[in-house]
Design a protein around this motif. Structure first.
Motif, mmCIF file in Angstrom:
data_model
loop_
_atom_site.group_PDB
_atom_site.id
_atom_site.type_symbol
_atom_site.label_atom_id
_atom_site.label_comp_id
_atom_site.label_asym_id
_atom_site.label_seq_id
_atom_site.Cartn_x
_atom_site.Cartn_y
_atom_site.Cartn_z
ATOM 1 N N LYS A 244 10.585 14.549 23.421
ATOM 2 C CA LYS A 244 10.778 13.646 22.364
ATOM 3 C C LYS A 244 12.151 13.408 21.695
ATOM 4 O O LYS A 244 12.283 12.040 20.922
ATOM 5 N N THR A 245 13.091 14.604 21.576
ATOM 6 C CA THR A 245 14.399 15.042 20.615
ATOM 7 C C THR A 245 15.365 13.860 22.036
ATOM 8 O O THR A 245 16.443 13.161 21.362
ATOM 9 N N ASP A 246 15.088 13.677 23.200
ATOM 10 C CA ASP A 246 16.638 13.074 24.007
ATOM 11 C C ASP A 246 15.494 11.611 24.423
ATOM 12 O O ASP A 246 14.900 11.898 25.294
ATOM 13 N N THR A 247 15.804 9.986 24.878
ATOM 14 C CA THR A 247 15.473 9.307 24.238
ATOM 15 C C THR A 247 15.833 8.772 26.160
ATOM 16 O O THR A 247 14.508 8.667 26.748
ATOM 17 N N ASN A 248 16.762 9.219 26.843
ATOM 18 C CA ASN A 248 17.175 8.883 27.902
ATOM 19 C C ASN A 248 16.776 9.646 28.609
ATOM 20 O O ASN A 248 16.282 9.347 29.793
ATOM 21 N N PHE A 249 16.589 11.253 28.249
ATOM 22 C CA PHE A 249 16.086 12.029 29.792
ATOM 23 C C PHE A 249 14.105 11.812 29.521
ATOM 24 O O PHE A 249 13.508 11.580 30.681
ATOM 25 N N ARG A 250 13.977 11.149 28.356
ATOM 26 C CA ARG A 250 12.224 10.847 28.576
ATOM 27 C C ARG A 250 12.076 10.040 29.377
ATOM 28 O O ARG A 250 11.411 9.932 29.856
ATOM 29 N N ASN A 251 13.097 8.704 29.329
ATOM 30 C CA ASN A 251 12.908 7.159 29.608
ATOM 31 C C ASN A 251 12.840 7.503 31.009
ATOM 32 O O ASN A 251 12.269 7.240 32.552
ATOM 33 N N PHE A 252 13.919 8.680 31.575
ATOM 34 C CA PHE A 252 13.975 9.124 33.587
ATOM 35 C C PHE A 252 12.463 9.804 34.177
ATOM 36 O O PHE A 252 12.962 9.113 34.676
ATOM 37 N N ASP A 369 24.240 14.318 36.790
ATOM 38 C CA ASP A 369 25.335 13.396 36.356
ATOM 39 C C ASP A 369 24.750 13.406 34.413
ATOM 40 O O ASP A 369 26.047 13.094 33.601
ATOM 41 N N MET A 370 23.796 12.980 34.153
ATOM 42 C CA MET A 370 23.426 12.615 33.267
ATOM 43 C C MET A 370 23.096 14.254 32.679
ATOM 44 O O MET A 370 23.599 14.229 31.210
ATOM 45 N N ALA A 371 23.194 14.988 32.835
ATOM 46 C CA ALA A 371 22.818 16.487 32.203
ATOM 47 C C ALA A 371 24.458 17.481 31.745
ATOM 48 O O ALA A 371 25.515 17.108 33.336
ATOM 49 N N LYS A 372 24.507 18.577 31.372
ATOM 50 C CA LYS A 372 25.918 19.120 31.956
ATOM 51 C C LYS A 372 25.478 20.760 31.615
ATOM 52 O O LYS A 372 24.774 20.813 30.385
ATOM 53 N N GLN A 375 22.018 22.257 29.575
ATOM 54 C CA GLN A 375 21.280 21.759 29.675
ATOM 55 C C GLN A 375 20.869 20.774 30.912
ATOM 56 O O GLN A 375 19.997 20.317 30.703
ATOM 57 N N ARG A 376 22.097 21.007 32.237
ATOM 58 C CA ARG A 376 21.492 20.587 32.989
ATOM 59 C C ARG A 376 20.263 21.394 33.986
ATOM 60 O O ARG A 376 19.031 21.171 34.656
ATOM 61 N N THR A 377 19.696 22.704 33.768
ATOM 62 C CA THR A 377 18.664 22.975 33.971
ATOM 63 C C THR A 377 17.686 23.176 33.532
ATOM 64 O O THR A 377 16.322 22.974 33.737
ATOM 65 N N ASP A 378 17.665 22.889 32.042
ATOM 66 C CA ASP A 378 16.413 22.849 31.159
ATOM 67 C C ASP A 378 16.190 21.487 31.634
ATOM 68 O O ASP A 378 14.527 20.691 31.798
ATOM 69 N N TYR A 379 16.930 20.375 32.003
ATOM 70 C CA TYR A 379 16.546 19.171 31.912
ATOM 71 C C TYR A 379 15.573 18.763 33.550
ATOM 72 O O TYR A 379 14.670 18.375 33.660
ATOM 73 N N VAL A 380 16.454 19.669 34.785
ATOM 74 C CA VAL A 380 15.738 19.258 36.061
ATOM 75 C C VAL A 380 14.362 21.112 35.640
ATOM 76 O O VAL A 380 13.689 20.076 36.059
ATOM 77 N N SER A 381 13.925 21.698 35.016
ATOM 78 C CA SER A 381 13.084 22.248 34.982
ATOM 79 C C SER A 381 11.648 21.505 34.237
ATOM 80 O O SER A 381 11.208 21.719 34.261
ATOM 81 N N VAL A 382 11.450 20.939 32.722
ATOM 82 C CA VAL A 382 10.615 20.182 32.777
ATOM 83 C C VAL A 382 11.033 19.177 33.065
ATOM 84 O O VAL A 382 9.154 18.797 33.529
ATOM 85 N N VAL A 430 24.696 6.317 34.024
ATOM 86 C CA VAL A 430 25.091 7.571 33.936
ATOM 87 C C VAL A 430 26.561 7.927 34.686
ATOM 88 O O VAL A 430 26.793 9.290 34.099
ATOM 89 N N GLU A 431 26.983 7.424 35.416
ATOM 90 C CA GLU A 431 27.983 7.578 36.365
ATOM 91 C C GLU A 431 28.760 7.442 35.339
ATOM 92 O O GLU A 431 30.317 7.590 36.316
ATOM 93 N N LYS A 432 29.597 5.727 34.768
ATOM 94 C CA LYS A 432 30.432 5.713 33.872
ATOM 95 C C LYS A 432 30.782 6.653 33.145
ATOM 96 O O LYS A 432 29.922 7.215 32.467
#
Length: 432
Positions: A244-252, A369-372, A375-382, A430-432
């Motif tokens: 809900k809070t991270d638009t880029n992540f939701r679209n991914f 590359d999108m996460a740091k 945050q990377r572990t949360d992105y991947v797990s969700v 996200v590479e730039k």
């Protein structure tokens, strides 16, 4: 020597690139790069020699397991490795070093795959089918542990703009070994390969995970920040708030859910070949060779392109898979003469292998590359948990529809893939 080879493979002529990693980790990049590469080469080989889309599909058909069980092994293996990740991410976040989670997961995968070899030697029909499904579930749960930690470790040890190439070289080198395995299966088919041969193939596949675990344990990993507030963020609902809070992540996540056609359609190509051509073992060899050659040819290209734009890799790759699926539907439905030609199916599987390799490499590079940090572990797990749940639903529906028409399943999944190509293209770079 490792330093020189690393520079050559990554086209580094001056100072080493250490973008997005610590100074300590920067000093050990070449060593870690090749440890990860070698370890992953073995797991990729094991994955291919026990792949549910080819070898396990073939084995389950060989022991006369029901078609609906065969249709379930891909979604079960893929979703089983994804769904638990949101529940174990908080526990992993409490640990500053994480490579040992990967090693434990690899050892359990070794035991699970070895058990499949024992099952096919001793059981037939539905019994064999259900026991193989059970082994695949155990394998998948262990895989979830390794999958979650592997992306985090790559993010800690390998700099940005080098991760895509690492994945590309890994798949390419393993593709050479896969090609050799396919040629061996074709050679054995001349002497009428028996179930003993296939079970030994599975035993060898299991051994690759044990070897990989030993190699992976040598990674030089430096402690990272521990998530002290993980107890407050550990529940399922709070982690889902990222959507809900991270638009880029939701679209991914939306885009990735539409890329599943490259994975889910693969076993149906094998089933179609068995239906219209036959169950001769040389065909399995051709499928494995097709996958190996596809990896060798395409992975370096996908890797270099992913370091420039991983979202474009996702879009292009799934577009290829979708167009292929629509063409196969047309051939099966309207051209009876062509659908009985034996080389049609390995050729299609080769093209699908190129496409699926791009989808996997693109999405993995994108999320790393999108996460740091944590945050990377949360992105991947969700994302993996959501995709795993979607896989269970779509895989179950596909299994039911496949009882009526296999080619209809391929068509529907391919249409979703076209939408996924468009949604992937719209993602930010996200590479730039």
């Amino acid at each position: 020597m490792l330093e020189k080879l690393y520079k050559f493979l990554n086209n580094e002529k001056e100072k080493r690139t250490c973008k997005d990693i610590t100074e300590d980790a920067c000093k050990h990049v070449p060593k870690n790069y090749f440890i990860i590469l070698l370890s992953n080469v073995f797991t990729k080989l094991g994955d291919t020699l026990s792949n549910p889309k080819t070898v396990l599909t073939w084995l389950m058909s060989y022991v006369n397991a029901p078609v609906f069980l065969i249709s379930l092994i891909v979604p079960i293996r893929e979703s089983g490795s994804m769904v638990p990740q949101i529940f174990i991410a908080s526990y992993i976040n409490k640990h500053s070093t994480r490579k040992w989670f990967w090693v434990i997961g690899a050892i359990i995968q070794f035991l699970a795959i070895a058990s499949i070899g024992i099952i096919v030697l001793n059981f037939k029909n539905e019994t064999a089918g259900y026991l193989i499904i059970l082994a695949v579930i155990i394998f998948s749960l262990a895989r979830s542990l390794s999958s979650l930690t592997s992306k985090d470790i790559i993010g800690k040890t390998i700099p940005k703009t080098r991760r895509g190439r690492l994945k590309g070289y890994t798949v390419s080198v393993s593709g050479v070994l896969v090609l050799a395995a396919g040629l061996l299966i074709m050679y054995k088919s001349k002497s009428n390969a028996t179930i003993d041969f296939y079970s030994y193939l599975i035993f060898f596949a299991a051994l690759t995970w044990l070897i990989s675990a030993i190699i992976y344990s040598r990674i030089k990993e430096f402690p990272n920040d521990v998530d002290e507030d993980s107890k407050d963020k550990s529940n399922f609902i709070s982690k889902l708030k990222l959507l809900k809070t991270d638009t880029n992540f939701r679209n991914f996540v939306i885009a990735r859910s539409l890329l599943l056609c490259s994975a889910l359609t693969a076993p149906y190509y094998v089933i179609l070949a068995q239906k219209y051509v036959g169950k001769e073992s040389y065909l399995l060899g051709l499928f494995i060779i097709a996958k190996g050659v596809a990896s060798i040819i395409s992975s370096p290209f996908w890797g270099k392109l992913a370091d420039k734009s991983s979202k474009n890799v996702m879009a292009i790759a799934v577009l290829i898979a979708s167009v292929l699926g629509i063409m196969i539907f047309i051939i099966i439905s309207y051209f009876e003469t062509i659908r009985t030609i034996n080389w049609i199916y390995p050729l299609s599987f080769f093209i699908l292998g190129i496409a699926h390799g791009g989808v996997r490499l693109g999405r993995k590079t994108y999320i790393v590359d999108m996460a740091k940090g944590n945050q990377r572990t949360d992105y991947v797990s969700v994302s993996n948990t959501i995709i795993g749940l979607i896989l269970l639903v779509t895989g179950g529906l596909s299994a039911l529809v496949s009882l009526l028409s296999i080619e209809i399943v391929i068509l529907i999944l391919s249409i979703f893939g076209l939408i996924g190509a468009y949604r992937s293209y719209l993602l930010p770079n996200v590479e730039k």
